[in-house]
Design a protein around this motif. Structure first.
Motif, PDB file in Angstrom:
ATOM      1  N   TYR A 152       0.805  -1.215   0.000  1.00 27.12           N
ATOM      2  CA  TYR A 152       0.000   0.000   0.000  1.00 27.12           C
ATOM      3  C   TYR A 152       0.841   1.269   0.000  1.00 27.12           C
ATOM      4  O   TYR A 152       0.316   2.360  -0.207  1.00 27.12           O
ATOM      5  CB  TYR A 152      -0.938  -0.016   1.215  1.00 27.12           C
ATOM      6  CG  TYR A 152      -1.621  -1.349   1.369  1.00 27.12           C
ATOM      7  CD1 TYR A 152      -2.585  -1.763   0.459  1.00 27.12           C
ATOM      8  CD2 TYR A 152      -1.249  -2.232   2.387  1.00 27.12           C
ATOM      9  CE1 TYR A 152      -3.179  -3.005   0.566  1.00 27.12           C
ATOM     10  CE2 TYR A 152      -1.844  -3.475   2.499  1.00 27.12           C
ATOM     11  CZ  TYR A 152      -2.804  -3.857   1.589  1.00 27.12           C
ATOM     12  OH  TYR A 152      -3.384  -5.092   1.691  1.00 27.12           O
ATOM     13  N   GLY A 153       2.156   1.141   0.228  1.00 29.20           N
ATOM     14  CA  GLY A 153       3.021   2.309   0.221  1.00 29.20           C
ATOM     15  C   GLY A 153       3.670   2.496  -1.136  1.00 29.20           C
ATOM     16  O   GLY A 153       4.802   2.067  -1.366  1.00 29.20           O
TER      17      GLY A 153
ATOM     18  N   MET B 149       3.255  -1.117  -8.260  1.00 28.49           N
ATOM     19  CA  MET B 149       2.015  -1.845  -8.521  1.00 28.49           C
ATOM     20  C   MET B 149       0.993  -1.444  -7.466  1.00 28.49           C
ATOM     21  O   MET B 149       0.959  -2.033  -6.387  1.00 28.49           O
ATOM     22  CB  MET B 149       2.232  -3.357  -8.457  1.00 28.49           C
ATOM     23  CG  MET B 149       3.167  -3.940  -9.477  1.00 28.49           C
ATOM     24  SD  MET B 149       3.261  -5.748  -9.271  1.00 28.49           S
ATOM     25  CE  MET B 149       4.399  -6.188 -10.567  1.00 28.49           C
ATOM     26  N   PRO B 150       0.159  -0.429  -7.706  1.00 31.47           N
ATOM     27  CA  PRO B 150      -0.885  -0.089  -6.737  1.00 31.47           C
ATOM     28  C   PRO B 150      -1.780  -1.292  -6.450  1.00 31.47           C
ATOM     29  O   PRO B 150      -2.003  -2.140  -7.318  1.00 31.47           O
ATOM     30  CB  PRO B 150      -1.661   1.035  -7.440  1.00 31.47           C
ATOM     31  CG  PRO B 150      -0.684   1.614  -8.412  1.00 31.47           C
ATOM     32  CD  PRO B 150       0.147   0.464  -8.882  1.00 31.47           C
ATOM     33  N   TYR B 151      -2.292  -1.346  -5.251  1.00 27.60           N
ATOM     34  CA  TYR B 151      -3.094  -2.491  -4.829  1.00 27.60           C
ATOM     35  C   TYR B 151      -4.342  -2.657  -5.682  1.00 27.60           C
ATOM     36  O   TYR B 151      -5.011  -1.689  -6.035  1.00 27.60           O
ATOM     37  CB  TYR B 151      -3.504  -2.324  -3.357  1.00 27.60           C
ATOM     38  CG  TYR B 151      -4.435  -3.395  -2.883  1.00 27.60           C
ATOM     39  CD1 TYR B 151      -3.991  -4.698  -2.706  1.00 27.60           C
ATOM     40  CD2 TYR B 151      -5.771  -3.123  -2.629  1.00 27.60           C
ATOM     41  CE1 TYR B 151      -4.838  -5.697  -2.286  1.00 27.60           C
ATOM     42  CE2 TYR B 151      -6.641  -4.105  -2.191  1.00 27.60           C
ATOM     43  CZ  TYR B 151      -6.171  -5.396  -2.028  1.00 27.60           C
ATOM     44  OH  TYR B 151      -7.033  -6.383  -1.616  1.00 27.60           O
ATOM     45  N   GLY B 152      -4.656  -3.914  -6.013  1.00 23.46           N
ATOM     46  CA  GLY B 152      -5.883  -4.247  -6.732  1.00 23.46           C
ATOM     47  C   GLY B 152      -6.599  -5.386  -6.048  1.00 23.46           C
ATOM     48  O   GLY B 152      -6.033  -6.472  -5.857  1.00 23.46           O
TER      49      GLY B 152
ATOM     50  N   LEU C 270      11.989  -1.750  -4.165  1.00 21.80           N
ATOM     51  CA  LEU C 270      11.704  -1.570  -2.746  1.00 21.80           C
ATOM     52  C   LEU C 270      12.546  -0.427  -2.200  1.00 21.80           C
ATOM     53  O   LEU C 270      13.753  -0.349  -2.444  1.00 21.80           O
ATOM     54  CB  LEU C 270      12.038  -2.840  -1.955  1.00 21.80           C
ATOM     55  CG  LEU C 270      11.157  -4.066  -2.164  1.00 21.80           C
ATOM     56  CD1 LEU C 270      11.680  -5.212  -1.306  1.00 21.80           C
ATOM     57  CD2 LEU C 270       9.714  -3.771  -1.822  1.00 21.80           C
ATOM     58  N   GLY C 271      11.901   0.464  -1.462  1.00 20.32           N
ATOM     59  CA  GLY C 271      12.631   1.506  -0.774  1.00 20.32           C
ATOM     60  C   GLY C 271      13.317   2.501  -1.679  1.00 20.32           C
ATOM     61  O   GLY C 271      14.392   3.015  -1.344  1.00 20.32           O
TER      62      GLY C 271
ATOM     63  N   VAL D   2       7.281   1.858  -0.793  1.00 21.75           N
ATOM     64  CA  VAL D   2       7.875   2.466   0.388  1.00 21.75           C
ATOM     65  C   VAL D   2       7.630   1.588   1.609  1.00 21.75           C
ATOM     66  O   VAL D   2       6.527   1.068   1.806  1.00 21.75           O
ATOM     67  CB  VAL D   2       7.293   3.870   0.620  1.00 21.75           C
ATOM     68  CG1 VAL D   2       7.910   4.509   1.851  1.00 21.75           C
ATOM     69  CG2 VAL D   2       7.529   4.751  -0.608  1.00 21.75           C
ATOM     70  N   ILE D   3       8.649   1.420   2.418  1.00 20.32           N
ATOM     71  CA  ILE D   3       8.525   0.657   3.655  1.00 20.32           C
ATOM     72  C   ILE D   3       8.233   1.615   4.800  1.00 20.32           C
ATOM     73  O   ILE D   3       9.012   2.530   5.086  1.00 20.32           O
ATOM     74  CB  ILE D   3       9.809  -0.138   3.938  1.00 20.32           C
ATOM     75  CG1 ILE D   3       9.978  -1.240   2.880  1.00 20.32           C
ATOM     76  CG2 ILE D   3       9.782  -0.747   5.340  1.00 20.32           C
ATOM     77  CD1 ILE D   3      11.262  -2.020   3.008  1.00 20.32           C
TER      78      ILE D   3
END
Length: 744
Positions: free
Chosen positions: A162-163, A296-299, A326-327, A333-334
């Motif tokens: 989600y980040g 990849m936005p959440y689906g 990642l990061g 984002v973490i």
């Protein structure tokens, strides 16, 4: 709070019609909401709102809003009620809960809850822990994110889905989602971003949508085959050396194992499985791996695949890890709870949940503990010490675990594996969201269920079957102080815009009232949500008023790559491409593809009788799940009827014109919706809207507000044997169906 030149009072809060939580200014006069506008000074949303905000005043003052507690006075579902006080209701419910606990054990109580939108979950968790209940939580989250949280924790510890930093992305993958209808802030962001820079867009969807229309690559896959497609992407990226070698070498384990597994999923073979041409599979995989930073936005669609849902999410985690997304700005984002805010630490939901009170033996009584182990307390107990070691605060727990929902209905009816005799629902309408509506109805109507309590805004079909209906305070009538379910240290605050109408109460007041009624009062010293908020904020030096004025408060420092100091919260301290946690739970530690339960390949005989493939779902503005169905608010006027998307050629062969009422039928039943042509739909696939009911229709027996007429969950498959083995999620997609014309 401020006063405008006209004398109206302006309150600062966040719109909580969806989980985007946009900052808003609520204009009131004489204690009534008159207008709501985006807050231009909000540090996150900067004035953005979607069209749902415009319907909020009519929604709040709709005559159907519940205001007073009710107790059933006739048979369940007859619609006979008498008004009672909150004190009476709490005393009677508390007495019954203690009686049932004594006879059947604390696990006899289950809870329903809805999508996160500002309501804290820790009051429910605290009540359950003190009651001795093994967190028998039944919610739509299991097909909407909870499984994704759990597989994130099993593979890399941190939840990164989600980040997403879309403002810096150069490649965005919309896999099983259509932000043009479901996430207006994200949709506005991608359109705005493409005007400023080159952003590649990849869409994975069997339907043509506005999002698909802007895609550089659109993959129209056969429903239910997402895991095979994701494995093919991994095949291309690994075999062509398109991964981040430095990150893979230093911060992953299991790369050789995943390399071997994906050799089974070369693009040519996966093209046969998915129906997506091999060259498009290769093009999309290369684009994602080389155009970065990518996100990849959440689906939600992926989580509703049944057998393959969580395995697809596992592939996506591996994809973003090995490609260096990642990061990094523009990637994922973490965020971690426990980081200092204003020099101190905000008290997390996990710290308030008192999970330590539950013994291992009692935890094992959770429904589905050994069946869908990844999302139950069995899986959580393996990651708990790793998360606490890394975060420095108790492991997030309030929404990251869940019991096996499809086992619940069967437990009520059969008493196996043990009888569930009491249900408590808040902000949740399972007759609209749960699979196999007819079975759900049978369970909620059953005399075996001795107590059914619902806290709601409107008299939904599920509330119509309750023993007690308690009025809930809306987001405009309650305070807000949250760190978004312990996903990080970002704090959001908002003040109630108006006093609650009638005798409406917020979620904290509900669970505190129940707690007092069952003898837990010593553990609930705060009398209101504002008191709790002051307690949670105390170490930060901020008051609740400070938080409201600022809207959002960020952690003092933010490390984009915290794993370099702490390692990842996994057994190895690295991203586990071959998951130790899954292996310990007895599952295959690597992702794999399984044919959907009702596919024409698995069941060719059924396919001859039901020749089309059905997906259910597909959000549409301004509706949200089963909400805003009431006439007079402004949503139904825009979208009055439920719609099923069908290819024009397929419709023509069936004698169906656009706008015709049609029956959609599976082996579970049939519903009625209006046909809408979709030129880009795969010819053998149809998509019907979910969760419909009709508040204008007669409530209670026998119609229940049109519950069975157009609700897609009449059609969905929830047999436990076909649920996701990791999560217990049922099948809302890739169902065998047929369509034919219905009377107008």
């Amino acid at each position: 709070m401020s006063t405008s030149a006209e004398g109206s009072v302006i309150k600062k809060t966040h719109c909580q019609f969806c989980s985007n939580m946009c900052g808003v200014l609520v204009h009131t006069e004489n204690g009534k909401v008159m207008d709501i506008r985006g807050n231009p000074d909000h540090p996150l949303t900067r004035g953005f709102t979607c069209e749902r905000v415009r319907i909020a005043p009519k929604w709040l003052y709709h005559p159907g809003q519940l205001k007073f507690p009710l107790k059933r006075a006739g048979g369940r579902g007859e619609g006979k009620w008498r008004r009672i006080s909150w004190d009476e209701a709490m005393a009677e419910i508390g007495h019954k809960l203690l009686s049932l606990k004594k006879e059947y054990g604390p696990e006899t109580l289950g809870v329903f809850e809805g999508t996160y939108r500002g309501n804290d979950y820790w009051p429910r968790a605290r009540f359950f822990s003190l009651f001795g209940n093994p967190h028998n939580i039944f919610a739509p989250g299991i097909i909407c994110g909870i499984n994704d949280m759990a597989i994130n924790m099993a593979v890399m510890g941190d939840v990164t889905t989600y980040g997403v930093d879309m403002s810096n992305s150069k490649c965005v993958v919309y896999w099983g989602c259509d932000p043009s209808e479901s996430n207006m802030r994200g949709w506005a962001g991608i359109l705005r971003g493409r005007k400023k820079r080159d952003i590649k867009v990849i869409v994975v969807d069997p339907r043509q949508t506005k999002t698909a229309d802007i895609a550089d690559v659109w993959l129209r896959l056969r429903p239910g085959t997402d895991t095979a497609l994701a494995l093919a992407w991994l095949n291309v990226i690994i075999n062509e050396g398109l991964y981040d070698e430095d990150f893979v070498e230093k911060w992953t384990v299991g790369f050789e194992e995943i390399r071997q597994r994906v050799q089974e999923y070369d693009p040519a073979r996966v093209a046969e499985i998915t129906g997506v041409p091999a060259d498009l599979i290769v093009q999309a995989a290369r684009m994602y791996a080389t155009s970065g930073p990518a996100c990849m936005p959440y689906g939600v669609a992926i989580d509703q695949l049944g057998l393959n849902g969580t395995r697809t999410e596992q592939c996506k985690i591996i994809l973003r890890a090995i490609t260096g997304n990642l990061g990094v700005p523009g990637g994922h984002v973490i965020t971690r709870p426990g980081e200092p805010v204003n020099g101190g630490k905000f008290v997390t939901e996990a710290e308030l949940s008192m999970m330590h009170l539950l013994s291992p033996e009692q935890r094992s009584r959770q429904m589905g503990f050994d069946v869908c182990s990844l999302v139950t307390l069995k899986g959580w107990s393996l990651v708990e010490p790793l998360l606490e070691r890394t975060y420095g605060v108790p492991a997030p727990v309030t929404v990251q675990i869940q019991a096996h929902t499809t086992m619940l209905w069967r437990s009520i009816l059969t008493g196996k594996p043990y009888p569930v005799k009491a249900l408590l629902a808040w902000g949740s309408n399972p007759l609209a969201w749960a699979g196999n509506t007819k079975l759900v109805f049978e369970a909620l109507k059953s005399e075996n269920l001795e107590l059914h309590v619902v806290q709601e805004l409107f008299m939904t079909p599920s509330a119509q079957l309750a023993d007690y209906v308690l009025p809930a305070a809306s987001w405009l009538e309650r305070d807000l102080c949250t760190n978004m379910m312990d996903f990080g240290s970002l704090l959001l605050g908002g003040e109630k815009a108006v006093s609650p109408m009638g005798e409406r109460r917020d979620i904290y007041e509900l669970f505190r009232g129940l707690a007092v009624a069952v003898g837990q009062e010593d553990h609930w010293p705060w009398r209101s949500t504002e008191e709790v908020s002051e307690y949670r904020l105390k170490a930060t030096g901020l008051s609740f008023r400070d938080l409201v004025d600022r809207g959002a408060v960020f952690p003092d420092t933010f490390d984009m790559q915290p794993w370099k100091k702490t390692g990842f919260p996994t057994p190895s301290g690295k991203v586990e491409l071959c998951s130790t946690i899954l292996d310990r739970l007895g599952y295959d530690p690597l992702p794999y593809y399984e044919e959907p339960p009702e596919s024409p390949i698995r069941l060719p005989g059924v396919a001859r009788e039901y020749p089309l493939t059905l997906n259910t779902g597909g959000n549409f503005m301004p509706m949200f799940h089963s909400e805003f169905m009431q006439e007079g608010i402004g949503a139904r006027e825009k979208h009055p009827d439920p719609l099923v998307d069908i290819h024009p050629e397929t419709a023509g062969k069936l004698g169906i014109s656009e706008g015709d009422w049609v029956y959609i039928e599976t082996r579970r039943g049939r519903i009625r919706q209006r046909a809408r042509y979709n030129q880009g739909m795969l010819p053998d696939v149809v998509n019907c809207e979910a969760s419909w009911w009709f508040p204008e229709r007669p409530p209670y027996e026998p119609d229940f507000s049109g519950l069975f007429e157009s609700n897609a969950n009449v059609l969905t498959l929830d047999d436990p044997e076909w649920c996701d083995e990791l999560s217990g999620g049922w099948c809302n997609r890739a169902l065998a169906c047929r369509i034919y014309k219905a009377p107008s």
